[in-house]
Scaffold this motif. Structure first.
Motif, mmCIF file in Angstrom:
data_model
loop_
_atom_site.group_PDB
_atom_site.id
_atom_site.type_symbol
_atom_site.label_atom_id
_atom_site.label_comp_id
_atom_site.label_asym_id
_atom_site.label_seq_id
_atom_site.Cartn_x
_atom_site.Cartn_y
_atom_site.Cartn_z
ATOM 1 N N ALA A 1 13.659 7.165 5.281
ATOM 2 C CA ALA A 1 14.042 6.147 4.306
ATOM 3 C C ALA A 1 15.123 5.255 4.888
ATOM 4 O O ALA A 1 16.032 5.716 5.581
ATOM 5 C CB ALA A 1 14.553 6.818 3.032
ATOM 6 N N THR A 2 15.001 3.968 4.582
ATOM 7 C CA THR A 2 15.978 2.964 4.970
ATOM 8 C C THR A 2 16.353 2.179 3.725
ATOM 9 O O THR A 2 15.475 1.814 2.931
ATOM 10 C CB THR A 2 15.380 1.983 6.004
ATOM 11 O OG1 THR A 2 14.867 2.721 7.096
ATOM 12 C CG2 THR A 2 16.410 0.997 6.502
ATOM 13 N N ARG B 1 11.927 4.428 -3.937
ATOM 14 C CA ARG B 1 10.978 3.536 -3.270
ATOM 15 C C ARG B 1 10.350 2.570 -4.267
ATOM 16 O O ARG B 1 10.297 1.357 -4.032
ATOM 17 C CB ARG B 1 9.893 4.351 -2.561
ATOM 18 C CG ARG B 1 8.887 3.489 -1.807
ATOM 19 C CD ARG B 1 7.765 4.312 -1.191
ATOM 20 N NE ARG B 1 6.886 4.834 -2.223
ATOM 21 C CZ ARG B 1 6.716 6.133 -2.495
ATOM 22 N NH1 ARG B 1 7.341 7.064 -1.811
ATOM 23 N NH2 ARG B 1 5.903 6.519 -3.452
ATOM 24 N N GLU B 2 9.863 3.084 -5.384
ATOM 25 C CA GLU B 2 9.182 2.242 -6.361
ATOM 26 C C GLU B 2 10.120 1.254 -7.042
ATOM 27 O O GLU B 2 9.681 0.205 -7.509
ATOM 28 C CB GLU B 2 8.455 3.106 -7.387
ATOM 29 C CG GLU B 2 7.258 3.825 -6.784
ATOM 30 C CD GLU B 2 6.544 4.758 -7.739
ATOM 31 O OE1 GLU B 2 7.043 4.970 -8.872
ATOM 32 O OE2 GLU B 2 5.477 5.277 -7.348
ATOM 33 N N ALA B 3 11.412 1.569 -7.082
ATOM 34 C CA ALA B 3 12.399 0.639 -7.624
ATOM 35 C C ALA B 3 12.736 -0.452 -6.607
ATOM 36 O O ALA B 3 13.267 -1.501 -6.973
ATOM 37 C CB ALA B 3 13.677 1.385 -8.021
ATOM 38 N N GLY B 4 12.442 -0.198 -5.343
ATOM 39 C CA GLY B 4 12.746 -1.156 -4.296
ATOM 40 C C GLY B 4 14.054 -0.899 -3.586
ATOM 41 O O GLY B 4 14.504 -1.719 -2.785
ATOM 42 N N LEU B 5 14.679 0.228 -3.852
ATOM 43 C CA LEU B 5 15.964 0.538 -3.230
ATOM 44 C C LEU B 5 15.823 0.987 -1.780
ATOM 45 O O LEU B 5 16.693 0.692 -0.960
ATOM 46 C CB LEU B 5 16.698 1.600 -4.041
ATOM 47 C CG LEU B 5 17.243 1.085 -5.379
ATOM 48 C CD1 LEU B 5 17.470 2.232 -6.354
ATOM 49 C CD2 LEU B 5 18.506 0.295 -5.147
ATOM 50 N N THR C 1 17.901 2.105 -13.667
ATOM 51 C CA THR C 1 17.388 3.397 -14.122
ATOM 52 C C THR C 1 17.318 4.372 -12.952
ATOM 53 O O THR C 1 17.689 5.543 -13.081
ATOM 54 C CB THR C 1 16.006 3.233 -14.780
ATOM 55 O OG1 THR C 1 16.150 2.383 -15.925
ATOM 56 C CG2 THR C 1 15.426 4.571 -15.210
ATOM 57 N N ALA C 2 16.870 3.893 -11.792
ATOM 58 C CA ALA C 2 16.804 4.753 -10.603
ATOM 59 C C ALA C 2 18.201 5.205 -10.203
ATOM 60 O O ALA C 2 18.414 6.364 -9.842
ATOM 61 C CB ALA C 2 16.130 4.020 -9.449
ATOM 62 N N LEU C 3 19.166 4.295 -10.276
ATOM 63 C CA LEU C 3 20.540 4.622 -9.879
ATOM 64 C C LEU C 3 21.280 5.474 -10.912
ATOM 65 O O LEU C 3 22.338 6.020 -10.601
ATOM 66 C CB LEU C 3 21.328 3.333 -9.628
ATOM 67 C CG LEU C 3 20.918 2.543 -8.395
ATOM 68 C CD1 LEU C 3 21.602 1.187 -8.395
ATOM 69 C CD2 LEU C 3 21.232 3.319 -7.126
ATOM 70 N N ALA C 4 20.735 5.591 -12.111
ATOM 71 C CA ALA C 4 21.397 6.367 -13.162
ATOM 72 C C ALA C 4 21.418 7.858 -12.850
ATOM 73 O O ALA C 4 22.291 8.584 -13.341
ATOM 74 C CB ALA C 4 20.721 6.126 -14.513
ATOM 75 N N ASP C 5 20.495 8.316 -12.018
ATOM 76 C CA ASP C 5 20.479 9.726 -11.642
ATOM 77 C C ASP C 5 21.523 9.956 -10.547
ATOM 78 O O ASP C 5 21.526 9.251 -9.537
ATOM 79 C CB ASP C 5 19.093 10.115 -11.131
ATOM 80 C CG ASP C 5 19.045 11.585 -10.777
ATOM 81 O OD1 ASP C 5 19.447 11.929 -9.635
ATOM 82 O OD2 ASP C 5 18.621 12.386 -11.623
ATOM 83 N N PRO C 6 22.405 10.940 -10.713
ATOM 84 C CA PRO C 6 23.473 11.168 -9.730
ATOM 85 C C PRO C 6 22.985 11.464 -8.315
ATOM 86 O O PRO C 6 23.617 11.035 -7.345
ATOM 87 C CB PRO C 6 24.243 12.369 -10.288
ATOM 88 C CG PRO C 6 23.884 12.446 -11.722
ATOM 89 C CD PRO C 6 22.524 11.836 -11.865
ATOM 90 N N GLU D 1 0.812 -1.234 0.000
ATOM 91 C CA GLU D 1 0.000 0.000 0.000
ATOM 92 C C GLU D 1 0.838 1.273 0.000
ATOM 93 O O GLU D 1 0.345 2.344 -0.346
ATOM 94 C CB GLU D 1 -0.969 0.006 1.186
ATOM 95 C CG GLU D 1 -0.311 0.019 2.553
ATOM 96 C CD GLU D 1 0.085 -1.350 3.094
ATOM 97 O OE1 GLU D 1 0.678 -1.399 4.179
ATOM 98 O OE2 GLU D 1 -0.183 -2.375 2.438
ATOM 99 N N ASP D 2 2.127 1.174 0.361
ATOM 100 C CA ASP D 2 3.011 2.343 0.346
ATOM 101 C C ASP D 2 3.877 2.416 -0.907
ATOM 102 O O ASP D 2 4.728 3.292 -1.032
ATOM 103 C CB ASP D 2 3.896 2.346 1.593
ATOM 104 C CG ASP D 2 3.094 2.523 2.869
ATOM 105 O OD1 ASP D 2 2.157 3.350 2.862
ATOM 106 O OD2 ASP D 2 3.391 1.836 3.864
#
Length: 103
Positions: A81-82, A65-69, A20-25, A4-5
Motif C-alpha cells: 500500500a502507498t 483503498r475504496e475510499a481512495g486513501l 468514514t474510513a478515517l473514523a476507525d482508529p 479494475e483494482d
C-alpha cells in the motif's frame, strides 16, 4: 468508476467516504504511519502489525483503498500500500496536513 483494482479516480473520491474510513482508529493509524514515511513508500499490509486477524486487516485495507486513501499493488503473495498523497492533496487540500499535525 473505480479502476479494475478498486481505486477511485480523484474526482470520484467522496469526503464522506474518506472521513468514514478515517473514523476507525486502526485505519487512521495506518494513514498516519504512511504520512510519516517518505512520499511513495510502499508497505505491505502485514508490516503494520495490526492487532487483528489477517481477514480483518484485509478488510481495513479494502476500505482504505475504496475510499481512495491508499493505492494497493500485488507483490507476489502480498499486497503493498502507498498513500495517495498527491490525489488527496488535490481533492481535499489540507486534510493530510491535519492528520500529520495530530500524529
Amino acid at each position: 468508476m473505480p479502476d479494475e483494482d478498486g481505486h477511485p479516480s480523484p474526482q470520484e473520491m467522496s469526503l464522506q467516504v474518506v472521513l468514514t474510513a478515517l473514523a476507525d482508529p486502526l485505519r487512521y493509524a495506518v494513514v498516519s504511519e504512511l504520512l510519516r514515511q517518505p512520499a511513495g513508500t510502499e508497505r505491505t499490509c502485514a508490516s503494520f502489525d495490526l492487532p487483528v486477524s489477517k481477514s480483518t486487516t484485509t478488510h481495513h485495507f479494502r476500505v482504505l483503498r475504496e475510499a481512495g486513501l491508499v493505492r494497493q499493488v500485488d507483490r507476489g503473495n502480498s499486497r503493498a500500500a502507498t498513500l495517495r498523497r498527491a490525489d488527496l492533496d488535490s481533492r481535499f487540500p489540507g486534510l493530510l496536513d491535519l492528520i500529520a499535525a495530530e500524529s
